[in-house]
Structures are given as C-alpha cells and as structure tokens.
Scaffold this active site. Structure first.
Site, PDB file in Angstrom:
ATOM      1  N   ILE A 112       0.643  -0.848  -0.061  1.00 54.99           N
ATOM      2  CA  ILE A 112       0.286   0.085   0.191  1.00 54.99           C
ATOM      3  C   ILE A 112       0.894   1.521  -0.450  1.00 54.99           C
ATOM      4  O   ILE A 112       0.590   2.350  -0.800  1.00 54.99           O
ATOM      5  CB  ILE A 112      -0.870   0.069   1.206  1.00 54.99           C
ATOM      6  CG1 ILE A 112      -2.212  -1.426   1.010  1.00 54.99           C
ATOM      7  CG2 ILE A 112      -1.570   1.199   1.782  1.00 54.99           C
ATOM      8  CD1 ILE A 112      -3.216  -1.644   2.168  1.00 54.99           C
ATOM      9  N   GLU A 131       8.777 -19.514  19.157  1.00 50.86           N
ATOM     10  CA  GLU A 131       8.072 -20.702  20.246  1.00 50.86           C
ATOM     11  C   GLU A 131       7.473 -21.750  19.192  1.00 50.86           C
ATOM     12  O   GLU A 131       6.267 -21.511  20.383  1.00 50.86           O
ATOM     13  CB  GLU A 131       7.202 -19.444  20.682  1.00 50.86           C
ATOM     14  CG  GLU A 131       8.195 -18.419  21.908  1.00 50.86           C
ATOM     15  CD  GLU A 131       7.671 -18.141  22.855  1.00 50.86           C
ATOM     16  OE1 GLU A 131       6.266 -17.916  23.717  1.00 50.86           O
ATOM     17  OE2 GLU A 131       8.091 -16.859  23.407  1.00 50.86           O
TER      18      GLU A 131
END
Ligand SMILES: Cc1cc2nc3c(=O)[nH]c(=O)nc-3n(C[C@H](O)[C@H](O)[C@H](O)COP(=O)(O)OP(=O)(O)OC[C@H]3O[C@@H](n4cnc5c(N)ncnc54)[C@H](O)[C@@H]3O)c2cc1C
Length: 390
Positions: free
Chosen positions: A337, A363
């Site tokens: 954008i 994680e």
C-alpha cells in the site's frame, strides 16, 4: 459470552498505548538501526507493571490475568515489536516458568527482582542442532556433591547477553530421551556461564538475541527448577502459555501495520484521488481489519482458557498459527500500500515487514503449530472411533 474487554482492561490498553507512544515510538528506528537493547526503558516498563505482568502481588508483580497480558503485549507490539518480544520472553518464558514450577523459596528469591525490572530474565531451550526437535538437546547437567554441572550451548536466546537470570533446559538422564530433561535457574556471574555470539538479525533488532555457553557451570542443587526429569514437559507447558503472548504480539504488530496502511491510503493521492478510494486498496484494508479481529478473538479465547485453568495447548497453537500468519500478510500489504515508500525507512512499513517474520518461527514454527493441532484432531477422532466400536 461477552466479547468486550472489561473497563479496567480498556484503561490498561489506553495506559500502555500512551506509554508506548511517548516512551518508545520516538526511538524505534534508532534502536532498530543500532540493534540497541533499551536497558534505559526497563525501569519505566517496571513502573507500569510490565516486567511482572502475571507475577503474583506477593512477589511484587502486577498479578494481572492472561487477557490483561495480551492487551499489554498488543499495545507494545503496535509500536515496537522488538520491545514487545523482550517483554514477552522476560514475562512469558523466564518468569512464567519460575512462577509455575518454582518452589516457594525459588519464587521468593527470583521473582521480586524480575518483577521490579532489577533483573532481566532469559529462557534457553533451543540449541544449534535442536530447535523444533527440542527434545534432542545436548546440553547436559550431571549431579555432583556440590550441585549440577552444566555443559553445552544454547542459541537464539532472547536476552542471552543482557540477562541476569536464565532458565536453562538440560539433559540429566540421557538414557530416557525427553524424560531425562530438567530445568535449572542459572544466575549471571556464575562461573562457567557466558554469552556467545550476538545475532545480527533481519528484524526485532531492539531485542537482544545471543548464544549462551555453559562450561562446567556449577549450579546449586536448590536451583533445579520443577521436577527432575520433567523439564521437557514443563517447558512445553510454559510454551503453551507463551504462544498466547506471541499471538498477542502478532495481533499488535498487525494492528500497527494496518493503521499505518489506512493513514497512508487516505493521504496518498494517485490519478487525482486518494488511493483509499480504489477498490484494490479497500479490499486489502477490509481483509486486514477482518483478519486482525479474528486473530484477536482467537488470542483472547486462548487467554481466557488459561485464566480459567484449562489446558490451552490447542487453543494457543491455533491462536499463534493464525495470528502470526495473518500478521505476515498484513505487514506485506502495508508495504504494498505504501508503494516505493514502503521500501524505505521514512515510513514504518518496512520495519513491520522485517519484524513480522520472526512470529511464524519463534516459540514453535507454523509447521510445529500445525503438527500440534493435527495430532490432537487425529487422536481425538481415533478415541471417539474406538469408543463408538466399544
Ligand atoms: C529472534 C529469535 C528469538 C528467539 N528466542 C528464543 C528464546 O528466548 N529461547 C529459546 O529457547 N529459543 C529462542 N528462539 C529459537 C526459536 O524458538 C527456534 O528458532 C524455533 O523453534 C525453530 O527452530 P530452528 O530455528 O532450529 O528451526 P528448525 O527446527 O531447524 O526448522 C527448520 C524448518 O524445518 C521445519 N520443520 C522442522 N521439523 C519439522 C517437522 N517435523 N515437520 C515439518 N516441518 C518441520 C520448521 O518448521 C522450519 O520451517 C528464538 C529464535 C529467534 C530467531
């Protein structure tokens, strides 16, 4: 069922947003460029209760809920995902592990300085040859009369250089695989503990990531954390909750990127009109806003489950998987954008784009989350099948 945050949680959001705008936003680019871990921010984070978010009051923490924690992490990540990552690793990994599995004496000794921000927490599971397959770690701990002798090296440890308190997973009985892993609390300054290479990262550059090396590092017996031999399963339980924090971080990062996209789309003109008036841009914005909302709801669902004492393995894996993957798309749309301005450092788009990729990796990668979810789906379907046959 109520989808709204309670008034105190809305106040918390406003307070952390104001804090992040005033104390973090002005320095975001500088810290990123210099790979500077902002130690100077720690006392301010502590004063906001953000260094001991879920540490109980009796240990000097803010005693907040998992949903509150998500709100706080989101607001930090909206402005600086690197700072949010550090706050997440300190709270959601190191402090959470000690709080969940520590003895009363360990909690009384280690949690107050972490909550006050006098000490920074780190958590070492990953090694050079074992990340997703963390159970095949090689760092060893052998018992001797004076304590446990730790040898090995952890990689990619958040706060590996700046940490004061490390939770380290190590093999105490190599004959039983994952059932022979235990966790230890290792303090900075312990002979034999040192940090190695500081990673020069694509993103999250304000968060310190380094090797941690243990060479004949003697840890007293009373710093074994949790049950001997249960360190792997306990670490996985810490990760169940930790992943909710990474999901919240993803939601916050995506929110920041989306807001930057919207602002730019209204200001930027092309063919005599704001680009926000083009359907191609509007559809991106609509998809972004919808995906962020869905990710936030999944994240709060997992956090509410945690607050209710439920097992959140699947809910947290789903939240982490979805939120991190939509965050990658939102950050990419943000660059698109912004056009050419999305590629340069004058606008925040390029930094969100660099920071976001960690979220599908740290994680537990997206692949690992899919494995966790799919295993559960298949196992429960097979159990139902067996029950029906009986
Ligand atoms: C900035 C940063 C901060 C970190 N902080 C910490 C920290 O504080 N403490 C800590 O312990 N760790 C930390 N990590 C490590 C992180 O958790 C690991 O990088 C992550 O778990 C992936 O492990 P790996 O890098 O070894 O990748 P690998 O496990 O080698 O994976 C490589 C690729 O193979 C895929 N793969 C692996 N196994 C399978 C399978 N069975 N099926 C399908 N695909 C598979 C993975 O999904 C991935 O795409 C951090 C990492 C980074 C980059």
């Amino acid at each position: 069922m109520d989808f709204r945050l309670a008034e105190p949680q809305q106040m918390l959001r406003r307070a952390v947003r104001e804090f992040a705008e005033a104390e973090i936003r002005p320095f975001v680019l500088e810290w990123d460029e210099r790979q500077h871990f902002p130690t100077e921010l720690i006392p301010k984070l502590a004063a906001m209760g953000l260094m001991g978010v879920q540490i109980p009051d009796e240990y000097g923490g803010a005693g907040m809920s998992a949903v509150d924690y998500c709100v706080a992490i989101e607001e930090l990540a909206r402005v600086c995902p690197g700072v949010a990552l550090s706050v997440q690793a300190h709270n959601g990994l190191c402090a959470a592990h000690i709080n969940k599995f520590g003895t009363p004496a360990q909690k009384a000794r280690f949690l107050p300085p972490l909550a006050a921000g006098r000490q920074i927490g780190a958590w070492g599971l990953t090694e050079a040859s074992s990340g997703s397959d963390a159970g095949s770690m090689r760092t060893s701990a052998s018992r001797n009369p004076d304590g446990w002798l730790l040898n090995g090296a952890k990689v990619f440890t958040t706060h590996g250089r700046v940490g004061d308190v490390y939770v380290i997973m190590a093999v105490t009985d190599p004959s039983v695989g994952k059932k022979g892993v235990s966790a230890f609390i290792v303090e900075k300054g312990t002979p034999g503990l040192r940090s190695g290479k500081k990673e020069n990262k694509l993103g999250m550059r304000a968060s310190d990531t380094s090797e941690v090396i243990l060479e004949d590092c003697l840890v007293p017996h009373d710093q074994l954390l949790g049950t001997e031999g249960s360190g792997f399963i306990e670490a996985m339980q810490v990760l169940d909750a930790g992943r909710i924090g990474i999901a919240a971080l993803s939601v916050g990062l995506a929110q920041g990127a989306y807001e930057a996209s919207l602002t730019y789309a209204i200001q930027r003109h092309s063919f005599g009109r704001p680009i926000a008036s083009f359907q191609a841009i509007q559809w991106k914005l609509a998809d972004n806003a919808t995906h962020i909302d869905a990710a936030r709801l999944l994240t709060y669902r997992a956090a509410s489950g945690q607050d209710a004492g439920e097992t959140v393995t699947i809910a947290s894996a789903m939240a982490k998987l979805f939120a991190s993957e939509i965050a990658v798309r939102v950050a990419e749309d943000c660059v698109q954008i912004h056009g050419g301005y999305g590629f340069v450092k004058d606008y925040p788009a390029e930094k969100y784009f660099r920071d976001v990729k960690l979220l599908t990796i740290g994680e537990g990668t997206s692949e690992v989350q899919r494995m966790v979810i799919a295993r559960h789906l298949v196992r429960s379907a097979m159990q139902q099948d067996t029950a029906a046959a009986i």
